[in-house]
Design an enzyme around this catalytic site. Structure first.
Site, mmCIF file in Angstrom:
data_model
loop_
_atom_site.group_PDB
_atom_site.id
_atom_site.type_symbol
_atom_site.label_atom_id
_atom_site.label_comp_id
_atom_site.label_asym_id
_atom_site.label_seq_id
_atom_site.Cartn_x
_atom_site.Cartn_y
_atom_site.Cartn_z
ATOM 1 C CB CYS A 289 -0.979 0.028 1.160
ATOM 2 S SG CYS A 289 -1.222 -1.512 1.987
ATOM 3 N NE ARG A 318 2.014 -8.877 5.153
ATOM 4 C CZ ARG A 318 0.739 -8.768 4.844
ATOM 5 N NH1 ARG A 318 -0.149 -9.548 5.426
ATOM 6 N NH2 ARG A 318 0.337 -7.889 3.953
ATOM 7 C CD GLN A 336 -0.574 -8.675 0.159
ATOM 8 O OE1 GLN A 336 0.025 -7.632 -0.024
ATOM 9 N NE2 GLN A 336 -1.476 -8.820 1.106
ATOM 10 C CG ASP A 338 -2.064 -5.351 -2.528
ATOM 11 O OD1 ASP A 338 -3.269 -5.208 -2.262
ATOM 12 O OD2 ASP A 338 -1.146 -5.020 -1.764
ATOM 13 C CG HIS A 340 -3.762 -0.173 -2.666
ATOM 14 N ND1 HIS A 340 -2.648 -0.888 -2.998
ATOM 15 C CD2 HIS A 340 -4.058 -0.499 -1.392
ATOM 16 C CE1 HIS A 340 -2.274 -1.612 -1.946
ATOM 17 N NE2 HIS A 340 -3.102 -1.395 -0.968
ATOM 18 C CE LYS A 420 -10.967 -7.776 8.323
ATOM 19 N NZ LYS A 420 -9.835 -8.657 8.395
ATOM 20 C CG HIS A 466 -6.034 -1.610 1.600
ATOM 21 N ND1 HIS A 466 -4.676 -1.451 1.651
ATOM 22 C CD2 HIS A 466 -6.569 -0.711 2.440
ATOM 23 C CE1 HIS A 466 -4.408 -0.487 2.514
ATOM 24 N NE2 HIS A 466 -5.529 -0.015 2.998
HETATM 25 ZN ZN ZN Z 1 -3.119 -2.297 0.828
#
Ligand code: ZN
Ligand code: ZN
Length: 591
Positions: A289, A318, A336, A338, A340, A420, A466
């Site tokens: 992000c 992580r 991911q 991912d 945004h 979420k 996200h």
């Molecule tokens: Zn994010």
């Protein structure tokens, strides 16, 4: 006067998956187990034995390990105890009596449990036959009501779950109200074991994890590499169609970035230690992000440009404790899918709907049913105002309603910075897996000052979404291996067609057939090894290749093939062109 909580109302009993009756049954089965073990092995010391999800266990201290033969003997003794129909007798005692009793018997684990009973609370026993346990219940009336049970395995377990303590032996079992339910459960377990992606990963040469490299770090082998490529390709094509823009961000960033984002403050535990670059601390990225925000914030945006949708297959690292790592499904480095989305408040609901559409498309392509959960504001610790939470939560909720998606509410289950939608996939044997997530961030736009210029010429804070739909490619692939049992559909199978010459005379025709398929974009291998045809068929079978073409002189003369379809069997003979078209149709339809 204080009322003692009735055993059935204790949260672990009331909320037990399967209900309090099943709790009672399994807890009683655990006592039957302890009765049998203390009778057969008088030298053991007993610790505790609660019901757990799907069964029960009891912990014992004993110098010699229990063998599989011991388990057979214990189970047989348990059946005798059930047949004897011993009543479970409840009684109350006082601390001194209980202490004397367990001290006298050298039952130091029970003494610990006794010390944990709060002052003023009742000290209670349950007894059946010769076995008396310090226990809060609840139990069945008698051992005869334990109908269908099975011991499953033994494993080491640290006393109180702490590694510095001694290792006890934990005997696991399960129990159900009926034999049919027990049989069905055992079948599901066996099926899950057969589908275990770590096992299939080895057998099908899909991925590996190496001690020399480190736990939780996955190597994708070519056979899974092509699966990933196709997952990515599908993902990219769909994102382009739906107005996303691809971005790429570095894997390292100065700690300055994570100070602004708050990661150092809130997520230090999951980040790896800093490395020194020119005297400055840097980190490998735990999230994508902040990087996407850097791109957005590199210039001003007018409301006319919004929504801006950035997407990246972003690899992050992580820290996860080694004890929770699990094949590809729980790892330390992962990619991911991912994205945004930066939008105005007015656009939020439509953006969520668009994301739900894309998610539905992807999950259906991989043949998953799914369930949505709306995770709302945590009770205590949260950022942002109540109005912001109400607005964002309502947008998520309305989007699901407009899309006609049923959902459940996960009260207080939101992240501390975002409400979420969490989505759980249901796999082929009924297990649920949390993968996609869609969050409305109430934190980062403030921390980074993420704005758009409104029609009024003023700066307004953007709404930032996200979302990850596969979740991570590692986890999604691991779950997909288990969902399919390694039998990938034709469109995504690592090898789609295996050509097997019936004898060396057919080698040329086999190679020619393979070339023709390959030129048409089919993933094909030819087995020219000096092996018997039967062995080659068996090997292709083991590798779960969808199509096998056994070709001999007869096929060579006629220009035909006689395919075998995995899971279907022998198909009728057809021309090579007709076969190619059949495979191409399956690829196109991703059936
Ligand atoms: Zn994010
Ligand atoms: Zn008990």
């Amino acid at each position: 006067m204080s009322m003692a909580t009735a055993p059935e109302e204790r949260p672990e009993v009331a909320k037990y998956p399967g209900g309090p009756d099943l709790y009672r049954l399994r807890h009683s089965a655990a006592h039957v187990l302890a009765t049998a073990v203390t009778e057969l092995f008088p030298d053991v010391k007993v610790a505790g034995g609660p019901p757990i999800e799907n069964g029960f266990y009891y912990d014992f201290a004993r110098p010699q390990p229990f063998t599989p033969e011991d388990l057979v003997q214990i189970e047989a003794r348990m059946r005798e105890i059930v047949a004897a129909n011993q009543p479970f007798e409840y009684s109350e005692t006082n601390r001194d009596e209980a202490r004397r009793r367990f001290e006298g018997a050298g039952e130091k684990y029970k003494l610990h449990f006794l010390s944990m009973v709060p002052e003023g609370a009742k000290i209670t026993y349950y007894k059946n036959g010769p076995f008396l346990d310090l226990c809060r219940g609840p139990h069945l009336q008698s051992t005869g009501q334990v109908k269908a049970f099975k011991l499953t395995h033994v494993a080491g377990a640290y006393w109180l779950g702490q590694e510095r303590n001694e290792m006890l032996q934990r005997i696991y079992g399960t129990a159900f109200a009926t034999q049919t339910e027990l049989d069905e459960y055992l079948k599901r377990v066996e099926e899950a074991l057969k589908r275990d992606h770590r096992r299939l990963g080895r057998e099908l040469d899909l991925f590996s994890i190496h001690e020399e490299v480190g736990p939780g770090l996955v190597f994708w082998h070519p056979r899974l590499g092509i699966v990933r490529h196709l997952m990515e390709q599908l993902w990219k094509d769909e994102h382009l169609k739906r107005g996303y823009q691809f971005v790429y961000s570095p894997h390292l960033a100065s700690e300055k970035l994570y100070q602004i984002s708050g990661h150092l403050e809130n997520y230090a535990d999951l980040m790896y230690s800093p490395m020194d670059i020119d005297g400055q601390p840097y980190r490998v990225k735990p999230m994508n992000c902040p990087g996407h925000i850097m791109i957005y914030n590199s210039r001003k945006h007018s409301y006319r440009e919004l929504p801006v949708r950035f997407a990246e297959l972003g690899t992050v690292y992580r820290y996860e404790r080694s004890g929770v790592l699990h094949g590809m499904e729980r790892v330390r480095g992962f990619t991911q899918d991912d994205s945004h989305v930066f939008c105005t408040p007015d656009q939020l609901e439509d953006e969520v709907i668009a994301i739900l559409d894309l998610m539905d498309f992807l999950l259906k392509t991989f043949h998953y049913d799914y369930r949505c959960y709306l995770a709302t504001r945590p009770k205590d610790k949260y950022l942002g105002t109540e109005e912001e939470w109400a607005f964002a939560t309502a947008a998520l909720q309305k989007a699901m309603e407009r899309r006609g998606l049923p959902y459940e509410i996960d009260e207080g289950g939101g992240a501390f910075y975002a409400p979420k939608i969490d989505v759980k996939l249901r796999d082929a044997i009924g297990r649920e897996w949390q993968c996609p997530t869609i969050q409305v961030d109430l934190n980062l736009p403030k921390r980074f000052g993420v704005y758009y210029m409104g029609p009024d010429g003023q700066d307004h804070e953007v709404i930032m979404l996200h979302r990850a739909l596969y979740g991570s490619l590692e986890r999604f692939a691991g779950i997909y291996i288990e969902h399919t049992g390694g039998e990938f559909p034709v469109w995504i199978a690592p090898v789609q067609v295996q050509v097997i010459p019936a004898n060396p005379k057919a080698n040329d025709y086999a190679q020619d057939t393979a070339r023709m398929l390959k030129d048409a974009g089919i993933r094909v291998e030819t087995d020219l090894r000096d092996e018997k045809m039967g062995a080659k068929i068996r090997d292709a079978e083991l590798m779960k290749i969808p199509y096998m073409l056994v070709v001999g002189p007869r096929e060579a003369d006629a220009g035909t093939v006689s395919p075998r379809r995995k899971g279907v069997g022998q198909l009728e003979t057809l021309t090579r062109q007709a076969f190619l078209e059949r495979v191409q149709k399956e690829v196109r339809e991703r059936s």
